[in-house]
Structures are given as C-alpha cells and as structure tokens.
Design an enzyme around this catalytic site. Sequence first.
Site, PDB file in Angstrom:
ATOM      1  N   ARG A   5      -5.027  -2.028   8.616  1.00 46.89           N
ATOM      2  CA  ARG A   5      -6.274  -2.764   8.395  1.00 46.89           C
ATOM      3  C   ARG A   5      -6.030  -3.863   7.374  1.00 46.89           C
ATOM      4  O   ARG A   5      -5.008  -3.900   6.691  1.00 46.89           O
ATOM      5  CB  ARG A   5      -7.405  -1.824   7.952  1.00 46.89           C
ATOM      6  N   ASP A  59       0.839  -1.200   0.000  1.00 50.26           N
ATOM      7  CA  ASP A  59       0.000   0.000   0.000  1.00 50.26           C
ATOM      8  C   ASP A  59       0.876   1.253   0.000  1.00 50.26           C
ATOM      9  O   ASP A  59       1.989   1.235   0.521  1.00 50.26           O
ATOM     10  CB  ASP A  59      -0.924  -0.029   1.227  1.00 50.26           C
ATOM     11  N   GLY A  60       0.361   2.302  -0.592  1.00 54.55           N
ATOM     12  CA  GLY A  60       1.045   3.593  -0.542  1.00 54.55           C
ATOM     13  C   GLY A  60       1.648   4.054  -1.862  1.00 54.55           C
ATOM     14  O   GLY A  60       2.369   5.059  -1.891  1.00 54.55           O
ATOM     15  N   ARG A  75      -0.266   9.399  -9.931  1.00 57.68           N
ATOM     16  CA  ARG A  75      -0.363   8.157  -9.146  1.00 57.68           C
ATOM     17  C   ARG A  75       0.204   6.951  -9.900  1.00 57.68           C
ATOM     18  O   ARG A  75       0.745   6.017  -9.308  1.00 57.68           O
ATOM     19  CB  ARG A  75      -1.833   7.856  -8.793  1.00 57.68           C
ATOM     20  N   LEU A 117      10.125 -21.125  -5.002  1.00 62.43           N
ATOM     21  CA  LEU A 117       9.191 -20.223  -4.323  1.00 62.43           C
ATOM     22  C   LEU A 117       7.912 -20.165  -5.147  1.00 62.43           C
ATOM     23  O   LEU A 117       7.972 -20.229  -6.373  1.00 62.43           O
ATOM     24  CB  LEU A 117       9.806 -18.801  -4.276  1.00 62.43           C
ATOM     25  N   SER A 177      -8.416  -4.855   4.895  1.00 58.33           N
ATOM     26  CA  SER A 177      -9.003  -4.544   3.585  1.00 58.33           C
ATOM     27  C   SER A 177      -9.404  -5.790   2.784  1.00 58.33           C
ATOM     28  O   SER A 177      -9.079  -5.921   1.597  1.00 58.33           O
ATOM     29  CB  SER A 177      -8.043  -3.662   2.760  1.00 58.33           C
ATOM     30  N   ARG A 186       0.348   7.650  -2.656  1.00 59.32           N
ATOM     31  CA  ARG A 186       0.933   8.686  -1.786  1.00 59.32           C
ATOM     32  C   ARG A 186       2.410   8.901  -2.109  1.00 59.32           C
ATOM     33  O   ARG A 186       2.917  10.009  -2.036  1.00 59.32           O
ATOM     34  CB  ARG A 186       0.746   8.293  -0.310  1.00 59.32           C
ATOM     35  N   GLU A 200     -12.559  -4.378  -4.402  1.00 57.12           N
ATOM     36  CA  GLU A 200     -13.029  -3.010  -4.153  1.00 57.12           C
ATOM     37  C   GLU A 200     -12.279  -1.973  -5.005  1.00 57.12           C
ATOM     38  O   GLU A 200     -12.719  -0.832  -5.118  1.00 57.12           O
ATOM     39  CB  GLU A 200     -12.877  -2.648  -2.668  1.00 57.12           C
ATOM     40  N   HIS A 209       2.600   3.364  -9.088  1.00 54.69           N
ATOM     41  CA  HIS A 209       2.344   1.948  -9.401  1.00 54.69           C
ATOM     42  C   HIS A 209       3.529   1.351 -10.169  1.00 54.69           C
ATOM     43  O   HIS A 209       3.912   0.203  -9.933  1.00 54.69           O
ATOM     44  CB  HIS A 209       1.043   1.793 -10.192  1.00 54.69           C
TER      45      HIS A 209
HETATM   46  C1  IPE Z   1      -5.618  -2.713  -0.358  1.00 59.09           C
HETATM   47  O1  IPE Z   1      -5.208  -1.399  -0.532  1.00 59.09           O
HETATM   48  C2  IPE Z   1      -5.659  -3.412  -1.684  1.00 59.09           C
HETATM   49  C3  IPE Z   1      -4.363  -3.637  -2.315  1.00 59.09           C
HETATM   50  C4  IPE Z   1      -3.193  -3.365  -1.784  1.00 59.09           C
HETATM   51  C5  IPE Z   1      -4.439  -4.228  -3.606  1.00 59.09           C
HETATM   52  P1  IPE Z   1      -6.271  -0.208  -0.682  1.00 59.09           P
HETATM   53  O2  IPE Z   1      -5.481   1.028  -0.759  1.00 59.09           O
HETATM   54  O3  IPE Z   1      -7.196  -0.518  -1.800  1.00 59.09           O
HETATM   55  O4  IPE Z   1      -7.075  -0.331   0.685  1.00 59.09           O
HETATM   56  P2  IPE Z   1      -7.918   0.729   1.502  1.00 59.09           P
HETATM   57  O5  IPE Z   1      -8.947   1.290   0.568  1.00 59.09           O
HETATM   58  O6  IPE Z   1      -6.964   1.771   1.969  1.00 59.09           O
HETATM   59  O7  IPE Z   1      -8.504  -0.062   2.630  1.00 59.09           O
HETATM   60  C1  IPE Z   2      -1.487   0.158  -3.465  1.00 60.05           C
HETATM   61  O1  IPE Z   2      -1.244   1.530  -3.467  1.00 60.05           O
HETATM   62  C2  IPE Z   2      -1.710  -0.403  -4.848  1.00 60.05           C
HETATM   63  C3  IPE Z   2      -3.103  -0.786  -5.125  1.00 60.05           C
HETATM   64  C4  IPE Z   2      -4.092  -0.789  -4.274  1.00 60.05           C
HETATM   65  C5  IPE Z   2      -3.390  -1.183  -6.497  1.00 60.05           C
HETATM   66  P1  IPE Z   2      -2.447   2.574  -3.500  1.00 60.05           P
HETATM   67  O2  IPE Z   2      -2.797   2.844  -4.915  1.00 60.05           O
HETATM   68  O3  IPE Z   2      -3.561   2.108  -2.646  1.00 60.05           O
HETATM   69  O4  IPE Z   2      -1.737   3.841  -2.869  1.00 60.05           O
HETATM   70  P2  IPE Z   2      -2.370   4.863  -1.836  1.00 60.05           P
HETATM   71  O5  IPE Z   2      -2.923   4.072  -0.695  1.00 60.05           O
HETATM   72  O6  IPE Z   2      -3.442   5.611  -2.571  1.00 60.05           O
HETATM   73  O7  IPE Z   2      -1.233   5.743  -1.434  1.00 60.05           O
HETATM   74 MG    MG Z   3      -4.051   2.374  -0.705  1.00 56.98          MG
END
Ligand code: IPE
Ligand code: IPE
Ligand code: MG
Length: 228
Positions: A182, A14-15, A27, A126, A184, A18, A62, A31
């Site tokens: 969390r 995640d992140g 964004r 793996l 998720s 950001r 989601e 990725h």
């Molecule tokens: C969880 O991240 C899903 C993945 C990492 C693929 P999200 O960024 O979608 O989760 P929430 O919305 O913050 O819970």
């Molecule tokens: C995780 O990063 C990747 C996916 C959920 C696909 P995010 O895209 O959720 O990045 P943030 O949480 O918005 O920073």
């Molecule tokens: Mg996220």
Amino acid sequence: MLDTPLKHLAIIMDGNGRWAKKRGLNRTKGHDAGAETIRTITTYCAEHSSIETVTFYAFSTENWKRPKLEVEFLMKLLDKYLQKELPTYQKNGVRFQAIGDIEAFSKPLQARIQKTQERTQHNQNLTQILALNYGARAEIVSAVNHLIAKGKMAITQEDISTHLQTPYSDIDLLIRTSGEERISNFLLWQLSYSELAFTPTLWPDFTTKELATIIENFSQRHRRFGGL
Ligand code: IPE
Ligand code: IPE
Ligand code: MG
C-alpha cells in the site's frame, strides 16, 4: 517502448518494528538498524549513474498515533542520524532535503534539519529527501492553498506540480519493503506513473544487492505512459 532512466527512486521503509520483534528486541532497535540501511542505500544511490534523487518515507503525518515513547525515540534518532551523516553527505556529494511539516518538531530538531540542508545545498551527486511528518494529502492541500493565496481562480496540473513541496519530479520507481502493498499517503501526486516494487524483506535487512536486482527488473519494464 519508451526507455526512461531511473532518475527518482522513492522508498517506503517498512518493517523495522517486525524486524526487532522477530529478534525479541524492542521496536526501537529496529529503527536503529533501519537508520543504518538508509545510510547504505543512500551511498549506493550516490554511486549509481542515473539516480538523481532518492526519497525516503521516514515519518508520516499518521505516525503521531504511535506510543509517545516511540515517537520521541524516532525524533532523537533523526537528530542523531543527521548529525552523524553530515561528513558522509559532504564526502559523497549528497544534498539533503526535508519534505513535510517540520514545524511540528522541536526547535533544536528543526534547526538541525535546516542546518543540514544549508550545509549540503551545493552538493550535486545525489539529492536525498527525507519525508518527515509528511502526508501526500496535506502536501496537495497546501499547494492548493498557496495558489488560492496568490489569487488563482482556476488551477492547472502544472500549478499543483510546481507548488508541491517536493522539488517537482515524477517518481520512476517506488519500493516498499516488509510485504505490505500500500501507499500509506506517500507522494500521491508524484506516483501517478511510477513503477511499483514490493518486497517481503524487512527494511533493516534490505541490501544494495536486492536494490540492484529491483533496479535491473525496472530496466526491463516497458513504461507506456498511456501510449503504445
Ligand atoms: C508508512 O509506514 C510510513 C513510513 C514508512 C514512514 P507505516 O508502517 O506507518 O504504514 P502503515 O500504517 O502500515 O500503512
Ligand atoms: C517503518 O517501520 C518505520 C516507520 C514507520 C517510522 P515500522 O515502525 O512501521 O515497522 P513495522 O511496520 O511496525 O514492522
Ligand atoms: Mg510499518
């Protein structure tokens, strides 16, 4: 104390968004950078003696709620990643598997996923699982529906475990990056007794050095599984 080796590692990456925003970037750049981190961390796991499986949460059921352009970018990135990754999978002995409902993806992407699974199916170092259009609740409901279709009248825990899409194995350690704490909708059944590790590091910045520190901390923990 029950000493359990780290066999199955799961990661909520995640992140990415950001990370990009902090740099004034789109964004999608986050990725792109995040895909590089998957590569680095997978290579580390392939070299780690006890890790047999690493499961990455790449796209949740989601995540379709995101803007169409971002969703389309993620689909293209996945296709590119798998194409580029094949030689590395072969070189490092990594078997690739997908979990989640990939039928929602385009036919060419489904074909790429299937082809990558087939080509790498005999690799034994793996297993790298990517959770794609994955949701734990959907996975559990689908297991139950399979059991109903088989005419099962009473369902055991073992039945559910063996009908999940994830080749059944409990998660030993779950890591979530970016400071969110969390689940998720990730692997709800398989996480029952996992150790949890949360780090504020944004996924593109996550390094093998930090992973090694988290694994070291994991190895100091006393997992009791309800016993003493
Ligand atoms: C969880 O991240 C899903 C993945 C990492 C693929 P999200 O960024 O979608 O989760 P929430 O919305 O913050 O819970
Ligand atoms: C995780 O990063 C990747 C996916 C959920 C696909 P995010 O895209 O959720 O990045 P943030 O949480 O918005 O920073
Ligand atoms: Mg996220």
